[in-house]
Structure formats: C-alpha cells, structure tokens
Motif scaffolding. Structure first.
Motif, PDB file in Angstrom:
ATOM      1  N   ILE A 172       0.845  -1.203   0.000  1.00 55.22           N
ATOM      2  CA  ILE A 172       0.000   0.000   0.000  1.00 55.22           C
ATOM      3  C   ILE A 172       0.876   1.248   0.000  1.00 55.22           C
ATOM      4  N   GLN A 176       1.305   4.068  -3.061  1.00 54.16           N
ATOM      5  CA  GLN A 176       1.004   5.469  -2.779  1.00 54.16           C
ATOM      6  C   GLN A 176       2.185   6.367  -3.127  1.00 54.16           C
ATOM      7  N   ASN A 179       2.117   7.399  -6.497  1.00 55.86           N
ATOM      8  CA  ASN A 179       0.881   8.140  -6.812  1.00 55.86           C
ATOM      9  C   ASN A 179      -0.183   7.221  -7.397  1.00 55.86           C
ATOM     10  N   SER A 181      -3.373   4.468  -6.281  1.00 60.24           N
ATOM     11  CA  SER A 181      -4.244   3.883  -5.274  1.00 60.24           C
ATOM     12  C   SER A 181      -3.933   2.391  -5.157  1.00 60.24           C
ATOM     13  N   PRO A 182      -4.145   1.796  -3.984  1.00 66.18           N
ATOM     14  CA  PRO A 182      -3.981   0.343  -3.866  1.00 66.18           C
ATOM     15  C   PRO A 182      -5.116  -0.451  -4.514  1.00 66.18           C
ATOM     16  N   ARG A 183      -6.017   0.220  -5.215  1.00 67.55           N
ATOM     17  CA  ARG A 183      -7.145  -0.471  -5.837  1.00 67.55           C
ATOM     18  C   ARG A 183      -6.725  -1.629  -6.748  1.00 67.55           C
ATOM     19  N   VAL A 225      -8.175   1.651   0.135  1.00 70.38           N
ATOM     20  CA  VAL A 225      -8.722   2.217  -1.101  1.00 70.38           C
ATOM     21  C   VAL A 225      -9.728   3.310  -0.786  1.00 70.38           C
ATOM     22  N   THR A 227      -9.878   5.320   1.657  1.00 72.67           N
ATOM     23  CA  THR A 227      -9.286   6.545   2.193  1.00 72.67           C
ATOM     24  C   THR A 227      -8.274   7.181   1.244  1.00 72.67           C
ATOM     25  N   SER A 228      -8.078   6.575   0.069  1.00 68.36           N
ATOM     26  CA  SER A 228      -7.098   7.100  -0.882  1.00 68.36           C
ATOM     27  C   SER A 228      -7.786   7.978  -1.923  1.00 68.36           C
ATOM     28  N   ASN A 229      -7.177   9.111  -2.220  1.00 72.05           N
ATOM     29  CA  ASN A 229      -7.688   9.968  -3.299  1.00 72.05           C
ATOM     30  C   ASN A 229      -6.783   9.925  -4.522  1.00 72.05           C
ATOM     31  N   LEU A 230      -5.927   8.881  -4.579  1.00 74.38           N
ATOM     32  CA  LEU A 230      -5.000   8.731  -5.704  1.00 74.38           C
ATOM     33  C   LEU A 230      -5.662   7.974  -6.852  1.00 74.38           C
ATOM     34  N   SER A 232      -6.203   5.125  -9.784  1.00 69.86           N
ATOM     35  CA  SER A 232      -5.930   3.686  -9.790  1.00 69.86           C
ATOM     36  C   SER A 232      -5.307   3.229 -11.106  1.00 69.86           C
TER      37      SER A 232
END
Length: 468
Positions: A172, A176, A179, A181-183, A225, A227-230, A232
């Motif tokens: 994770i 990140q 840049n 997401s861990p999606r 995922v 809480t991430s705004n990055l 995917s």
C-alpha cells in the motif's frame, strides 16, 4: 520462449497466498520480451522501496496458479497463471509491490533465522520432501513435509502471518509513493477470493495458514482504497505503453502454453474485435498457435500484420525465428535471430536462440560453432548458472572436436545444476584432457574446490595413464 532446468520448491518462502500442494519441481521459463515487461513494471516499485533494481532478479514460473513469491535472496518469482489472469499492468504491479515488501523488510533473512530456531528436523523435512517429490514420489514428499511441519508450526506460522501483513501494508505504501491507489492490488486479491478453496471457512484452518485469511486481507485493502484519493491507473502516456506490453505478454503466454486448437477457437473473430488491446492479445496468441499447429503460411500472414504495427520490433523477430527453429527450419530462423540479436544483444533468450541456430546450421558448421561460442561466453559470464548455455557450449566445442573444453562445459553444467555426481565425473575427465596451465585449468581448479567443500565427496587426482 525457452523452458529451462528445474529447481526444488523448498527454496520457496513467501508467496502471494498459502501453498495448497506438496513440494514439487518448479519449471522456469525464459523469454526476453516478458522479462523486460516485468522489469518495466517492477522498476518504479524497486526505486520507491529503496532497493537496487540491478540486484533483484525476476523469474517466470510455468504454473497455472495465481501466485508469486520471493526466495533465495533478492529473487522474485511470478507464475504464468497470475500473468494470464491479471487484466491490467497495475494489477501485476500491485502483486509485485507486495513481494517487494518482503524484500525491503528483510523477511527472507528473518524467516531463514526462524527456520533455524524452529528445528533442524523441520528444515530437513522441507529438503527431503522436495527431493522425494522430484524423484517421482510426491506422496512421500507430502508425508515428510507434513510430519516436519508439526514440530514447531505454531511459532513459525504465526511469524509468517505477521510478515505477510507487513508486506500488504508495505505494498500500500509503495503504490502510494508512486501516486497510485492500492485499488489494483485489491482487484487482484478479489480474483483470488473467487478460487474455490477460499470460499468455505470449513475448507481450511485459518490458524495454520502461513498468510492471514484472505477476507481479512481484503478488508484492510478496502479500507486503504476508501481513504485514498489517488488514481488507480498510471499516467496516460505510460498507461498506453504498458497496456500494449501487457496485451502482448498475455497473448504470447497463451499462444505458447495453451493447446493450439483451443487458442484458434478462442481467437477466430480477431479481425472483428473492436478493442485494440484485446485484438492485439488475440493476434499474438493466434500467430503462435498457427506455427505450433503447424500452419506456417497462415502464421506468416498474421506475423506480417503484427510487423506492420511494430516495425523493426526485436521481440516479434525473435518469436518468428524461434517458431521457425521449432519447425526445423534453421535456415529461415538464423537471419531472424541475427537481426533480433543485432537489436537486443543483451537479451539472454535472443542470444541463446541465435547461438543455437549457429551451432546447428549445416552449411558452415565450424564457423557457426565458433561464432556461437563468442556469444555463449558472454552469456555464461553474465549468467554462470545458465545450464542451457553450458549445454550448448559443450555441443559447440563438440562440433569443433574440442573434447577437453566440451567436457569442462559439461562440468559447468553439472555445477549449475548442483549435481555433485556428474560434476565429479566430468571434473575427473577434464582433469585428464585439459592442458596443465591456462584459464580453463584455473576454472577446473575452482570446480575441484567446490567438490572438496561437498561433505559427501572427496576429490582424488585421476591415476596416471599407464603405457603398455
């Protein structure tokens, strides 16, 4: 695509998910294009993890399981089943990030220490179990391994589960830092969740797994995922390039590993496919299947279409050369390999294929063998454990009637396979044949020392030849 020698599976330590089968011999595949693609995927992960990219080697395991693992130092292994199933480059990168988490965390060294602390018998059970399975008795291998695991499994497996959780968290973090997401990792772990042996809680004992239960891991990834705004997906320019590489990789694996008629049935509507990536994947697979059938004319036509999309591509050129070689058409394969080698001389499988054609070409046997030896010397210097290269080196020297160096190459082959019996045999033979001085004699002395360090073998000088 080159299959290479096998190694015992007891060197496997950390895998994407818990092993569901006894120790077996693991078949590796070498392919220049796929290896380069995987290095491109892994390079940014190595960098954000603080690893030297040149120090980590990537290996391809011919196994349909959706799995990956690290073992034996900084070595990363990816199963063909995983690569065929992963729908995007980002999903594979997510898996690589997890395995790099083990490398960056030093888990291999710590796991080795824990094995030593558990019991010598447990370590031996892994070795003996793998040896029994490789020798044709997988049932005996499973029995030995099962018995050994019972000695100290609770401490060891609890330790391993902690490392798996740490590797998930590291993945994770690495994604990140890129840049991302861990999606994508979540997407792939969801694919794992669909495998039948995970579905029923009664089908396994969560305490005895070397990994946390998959639902638990999915929950952690889902929170990350959420809480991430990055994004995917990768940046658009890089995304286009890697999507193309991914389609080619999956197509090539499908073409070589799946029965030709099955591939042809699945790709019969390639011309009408609207998605360019799906069409590319199917064209790659179909071209290989046609040559394997064999239908060279149809294969050539489709290959020409691929050349139009990728003019001057060394990997397409290598692939066609390999397929011609497998059809026994060395004269047609040789110029293709020569062209590919001129474009990618550092690619091991291209260099090997070219050398193989040179050794087996009929029109200029001696010159071909000499040219091949120049290439093979570079290969074995870079990869001294490449057994296939040593075998071909021996054949090339054999064509030149150079029995001393051919024998020394067989000794190198035995050493690369860790085959003590063959190594002893060929070292003794080479000792009689080689000059008493020179670089070959120095290497022979190194092989003697390796034998002397083996507790099951004591080297003795060969007896002097007696005249009549």
């Amino acid at each position: 695509m080159q299959k290479i020698l096998k190694f015992p599976a007891f060197f496997l330590f950390f895998a994407l998910f818990a092993w569901n089968k006894p120790a077996l011999a693991v078949a590796l595949i070498r392919d220049a294009e796929i290896e380069e693609t995987l290095h491109v995927y892994a390079m940014p992960i190595f960098k954000v993890a603080g690893l030297n990219p040149d120090a980590v080697s990537i290996h391809l395991v011919n196994d349909p399981a959706l799995n990956a693992f690290v073992a034996g130092g900084q070595r990363l292994f990816l199963h063909t089943g995983l690569l065929l199933k992963a729908e995007t480059p980002e999903q594979v990168m997510g898996v690589i990030a997890h395995e790099v988490g083990h490398l960056a965390g030093g888990h291999l060294a710590r796991f080795g220490d824990q094995l030593n602390k558990s019991s010598t018998a447990m370590i031996a059970s892994y070795v003996l179990g793998a040896a029994a399975a490789v020798g044709g008795r997988p049932d005996a291998g499973l029995a030995v391994i099962t018995g050994g695991l019972q000695l100290s499994q609770r401490t060891l497996l609890r330790y391993s589960r902690a490392q798996e959780s740490a590797a998930d968290q590291a993945a994770i973090t690495f994604l990140q830092r890129m840049n991302l997401s861990p999606r994508p990792l979540l997407e792939f772990m969801t694919l794992l969740d669909k495998q039948t042996f995970w579905r029923s809680p009664d089908s396994y004992n969560p305490y005895l797994l070397t990994h946390p239960a998959l639902p638990e891991r999915l929950g952690i990834l889902q929170k990350a995922v959420a809480t991430s705004n990055l994004p995917s997906i990768l940046p658009i320019v890089l995304k286009k390039q890697l999507d193309e590489r991914h389609a080619r990789m999956r197509g090539k694996l499908t073409g070589f590993l799946v029965a030709p008629q099955v591939v042809l049935n699945d790709t019969q509507n390639t011309d009408t496919e609207k998605d360019p990536l799906i069409r590319l994947r199917k064209e790659y697979a179909r071209a290989v299947a046609l040559y394997r059938l064999p239908d060279q004319q149809a294969g050539d036509r489709l290959m020409q279409q691929l050349y139009q999309q990728f003019p001057g591509d060394p990997y397409l050129t290598e692939m066609q050369g390999e397929l011609y070689y497998k059809l026994g058409k060395i004269d047609q394969a040789l110029p293709l390999y020569a062209k590919a080698y001129s474009l990618k001389p550092e690619a091991v499988t291209i260099a090997f294929g070219y050398a193989q054609c040179l050794v087996n070409e009929r029109s200029r046997t001696n010159n071909g063998a000499r040219d091949a030896l120049v290439i093979l010397k570079k290969m074995t210097t870079r990869e001294p454990d490449n057994g296939n290269a040593w075998m071909l080196t021996s054949q090339a020297y054999g064509k030149l009637d150079d029995k001393p160096r051919a024998t020394l190459a067989l000794a190198e082959l035995a050493y690369s396979n860790r085959n003590t019996a063959d190594l002893a045999l060929f070292v003794r033979q080479a000792d009689k044949l080689l000059p008493k001085t020179g670089t070959e004699r120095l290497r022979l002395n190194d092989l003697k020392k390796a034998l002397e360090q083996d507790p099951d073998f004591a080297y003795t000088e060969p007896p002097e030849e007696q005249g009549e």
